[in-house]
Design a protein around this motif. Structure first.
Motif, short mmCIF file in Angstrom:
data_model
loop_
_atom_site.label_atom_id
_atom_site.label_comp_id
_atom_site.label_asym_id
_atom_site.label_seq_id
_atom_site.Cartn_x
_atom_site.Cartn_y
_atom_site.Cartn_z
N LYS A 256 4.72 -36.86 8.66
CA LYS A 256 3.27 -36.67 8.66
C LYS A 256 2.61 -37.70 7.73
CE LYS A 256 -0.10 -32.95 7.69
NZ LYS A 256 -1.21 -33.68 8.14
N MET A 257 1.53 -38.30 8.20
CA MET A 257 0.82 -39.27 7.35
C MET A 257 -0.04 -38.52 6.33
SD MET A 257 -0.57 -42.19 9.85
CE MET A 257 0.51 -43.08 10.91
N PRO A 258 0.09 -38.86 5.05
CA PRO A 258 -0.73 -38.17 4.05
C PRO A 258 -2.16 -38.69 4.01
CG PRO A 258 0.66 -39.82 3.00
CD PRO A 258 0.99 -39.86 4.47
N GLU A 259 -3.11 -37.84 3.61
CA GLU A 259 -4.49 -38.28 3.37
C GLU A 259 -4.46 -39.42 2.35
OE1 GLU A 259 -7.61 -37.87 4.43
OE2 GLU A 259 -6.65 -36.75 6.04
N GLY A 260 -5.33 -40.39 2.53
CA GLY A 260 -5.43 -41.48 1.55
C GLY A 260 -4.38 -42.56 1.76
N LEU A 261 -3.65 -42.51 2.90
CA LEU A 261 -2.61 -43.51 3.14
C LEU A 261 -3.20 -44.91 3.29
CD1 LEU A 261 0.47 -44.02 3.74
CD2 LEU A 261 -0.13 -43.86 6.17
N VAL A 262 -2.70 -45.82 2.48
CA VAL A 262 -3.07 -47.24 2.59
C VAL A 262 -1.76 -48.02 2.50
CG1 VAL A 262 -5.43 -47.11 1.68
CG2 VAL A 262 -3.51 -47.35 0.10
N PRO A 263 -1.79 -49.32 2.82
CA PRO A 263 -0.54 -50.08 2.75
C PRO A 263 0.11 -49.98 1.37
CG PRO A 263 -2.23 -51.33 3.85
CD PRO A 263 -2.90 -50.10 3.34
N ALA A 264 1.43 -49.84 1.36
CA ALA A 264 2.16 -49.66 0.09
C ALA A 264 2.05 -50.92 -0.76
CB ALA A 264 3.61 -49.36 0.39
#
Ligand SMILES: C[S@@+](CC[C@H](N)C(=O)[O-])C[C@H]1O[C@@H](n2cnc3c(N)ncnc32)[C@H](O)[C@@H]1O
Length: 264
Positions: A256-264
């Motif tokens: 599941k993609m978390p809220e606030g996901l941006v490139p690492a």
């Protein structure tokens, strides 16, 4: 495939010669595509950009990458934003802007849509001529004076050397695949320009390996674009599909993609 390089202006001679050397193609100099024989296609370095042109008197229009104007720019401005199916397929929405590896980048149309919507794209393309066309389009995108286009350009990275994604698949949060599907030869809907692209690239025959590697290297999901009625890639049924008028996006979720996901 024989695809000589030509140019349309003496000022482009050096760049054309270098390009021909890089692609191991002959450079025929300052000539018009219609006068070139026996090659069927040439790569023409013109003032507008790099174009794959058919030779001969009845040549169809050029195949090239133009992100700055035309249909790509129109879609960027009026295409429906993050409500578009491709955005939903990769999980892009307010608060989630994943890093996407487009492992079959082609002419970069899908990558440009995703980057316009805020995703960060890393692109890999193995065909050296397609790679050169895409690199040229990206260079012109980066040279555009409009700040919004420069921002999109900053989110698009084309990996050098035209690596094959069945051999080298970098890790990414999302991996997007759109391998070639056999052209519908009898359909009038297949535009001549697209037929030229099919001619150039041929069939992509190692799709099971491509999917296996993508599933091993993606953190959150793999998305595969298919013609709407085509069977699943390599016969692997996806968990979820989003179908539009002509294409379908098959989604293979991993986490599941978390809220606030941006490139690492
Ligand atoms: C259908 S086109 C992709 C079109 C692209 N989605 C677009 O919007 O322009 C498929 C492209 O994937 C490339 N390709 C196929 N298999 C590949 C692989 N294993 N590694 C890198 N590129 C690959 C082909 O050379 C071709 O240019």
């Amino acid at each position: 495939m024989l695809c000589p390089v030509i140019y349309s202006n003496p000022a482009l001679a050096e760049a054309a010669t270098n390009l021909a050397a890089r692609l191991a193609q002959p450079c025929l100099g300052l000539v018009a595509a219609r006068d070139v024989a026996p090659a069927t296609y040439v790569l023409a370095l013109t003032e507008a950009g790099l174009q794959l042109q058919q030779t001969g008197a009845k040549a169809h229009g050029p195949v090239w990458v133009d992100f700055n104007a035309g249909s790509a720019d129109h879609r960027r401005q009026y295409g429906g934003g993050r409500g578009q199916m491709i955005a939903k397929a990769v999980g892009l929405k307010t608060g989630i802007r994943p890093q996407v590896l487009d492992a079959t980048a082609g002419l970069g149309g899908d990558a440009f849509v995703l980057a316009s919507l805020g995703a960060s794209l890393v692109m890999q393309e193995r065909n050296p001529i397609v790679h050169a066309l895409l690199g040229d389009g990206l260079a012109r995108l980066g040279a555009d004076a409009r700040a919004e286009l420069q921002a999109v350009h900053a989110r698009m990275q084309l990996l050098p050397h035209g690596a094959d994604s069945t051999r080298t698949m970098p890790r990414a949060q999302v991996i997007y695949l759109d391998p070639m599907f056999p052209a519908r030869e009898k359909s009038a809907a297949v535009k001549k320009e697209m037929a030229a692209f099919h001619n150039l690239v041929g069939e992509d025959d190692d799709q099971a390996t491509l999917l296996d590697l993508a599933l091993a290297q993606a953190e959150y999901r793999v998305v595969v674009k298919r013609p709407r009625k085509a069977p699943a890639l390599a016969g692997r049924e996806p968990t979820l599909s989003l179908a539009g008028k002509s294409s379908r996006f098959d989604i293979y979720p991993l986490k599941k993609m978390p809220e606030g996901l941006v490139p690492a």
